[in-house]
Design an enzyme around this catalytic site. Structure first.
Site, PDB file in Angstrom:
ATOM      1  N   GLY A 234      53.377  41.083  40.954  1.00 17.26           N
ATOM      2  CA  GLY A 234      52.804  39.745  40.869  1.00 17.26           C
ATOM      3  C   GLY A 234      51.651  39.666  39.878  1.00 17.26           C
ATOM      4  CB  CYS A 235      48.757  41.877  39.291  1.00 21.27           C
ATOM      5  SG  CYS A 235      48.127  41.752  40.992  1.00 21.27           S
ATOM      6  CB  THR A 236      52.801  42.787  35.838  1.00 22.21           C
ATOM      7  OG1 THR A 236      52.139  44.019  36.173  1.00 22.21           O
ATOM      8  CG2 THR A 236      53.414  42.898  34.457  1.00 22.21           C
TER       9      THR A 236
ATOM     10  CE  LYS B  37      45.443  49.798  42.655  1.00 22.54           C
ATOM     11  NZ  LYS B  37      44.138  50.357  42.412  1.00 22.54           N
TER      12      LYS B  37
ATOM     13  CB  SER C 185      48.212  39.818  33.704  1.00 24.81           C
ATOM     14  OG  SER C 185      47.357  39.980  34.811  1.00 24.81           O
TER      15      SER C 185
END
Length: 180
Positions: free
Chosen positions: A76-78, A71, A81
């Site tokens: 974690g995704c930030t 998401k 990325s």
């Protein structure tokens, strides 16, 4: 008659659960062709001018990193990325980095704008590619955190299923430097 109907309902429920689980189990392996599923992408013009969709076939002749995250705009995704963002200039000239999730175009664009991400983010809102790869989360709504490195011929060179979001981008970079 009631017993037959109950059995049929339970069987149908079990079958749909089994089918859903199939989408959560990796369906490809290293050496396989990466599925050619065209998807909309935020910032698509970074790799394909005047396009509405992007697929692996569009990038033949390049090494492609496709990292799936659950998401946009979550911790974690930030981290992952932004890790790719911070080393993007170290990737070979013939390499393309793509983020991917089930998020829509508006959320992907907000993710790009908020974190100054310099690469496209694929929008698999109908989960078609995610299901074809077998990386749907057990919730059935988001992808698992999995990265694919695809060689210049469109074949999967490496699949990362265990990802440490802080260390993963550098790990992928080192591999990409060796992929032909």
């Amino acid at each position: 008659m009631l017993r037959i109907a109950s059995f049929a309902a339970l069987f149908a429920l079990g079958l749909s659960t089994t089918l859903a689980k199939d989408d959560t189990m990796l369906k490809v392996k290293e050496g396989d062709k990466f599925p050619d599923v065209p998807l909309a992408a935020a910032q698509i013009d970074k790799v394909k001018k005047d396009a509405k969709t992007l697929s692996i076939a569009d990038l033949k002749g390049k090494v492609v990193v496709v990292f799936f995250y659950p998401k946009a705009l979550t911790k974690g995704c930030t981290i992952e990325s932004c890790g790719f963002r911070d080393i993007i200039k170290e990737f070979p000239e013939d390499a393309v980095v793509l983020g991917a999730s089930g998020d829509d175009m508006a959320l992907q664009q907000k993710f790009i704008d908020t974190n100054m991400l310099p690469y496209p983010l694929l929008c698999d809102t109908d989960l078609k590619l995610i299901k074809e790869l077998g990386i749907l989360s057990t919730s059935g709504k988001t992808p698992q955190r999995v990265t694919f490195v695809v060689d210049k011929d469109g074949k999967i060179a490496k699949i990362y299923t265990k990802v440490d979001t802080a260390k993963h981008p550098k790990e992928v970079l080192e591999l990409v430097k060796t992929v032909k």
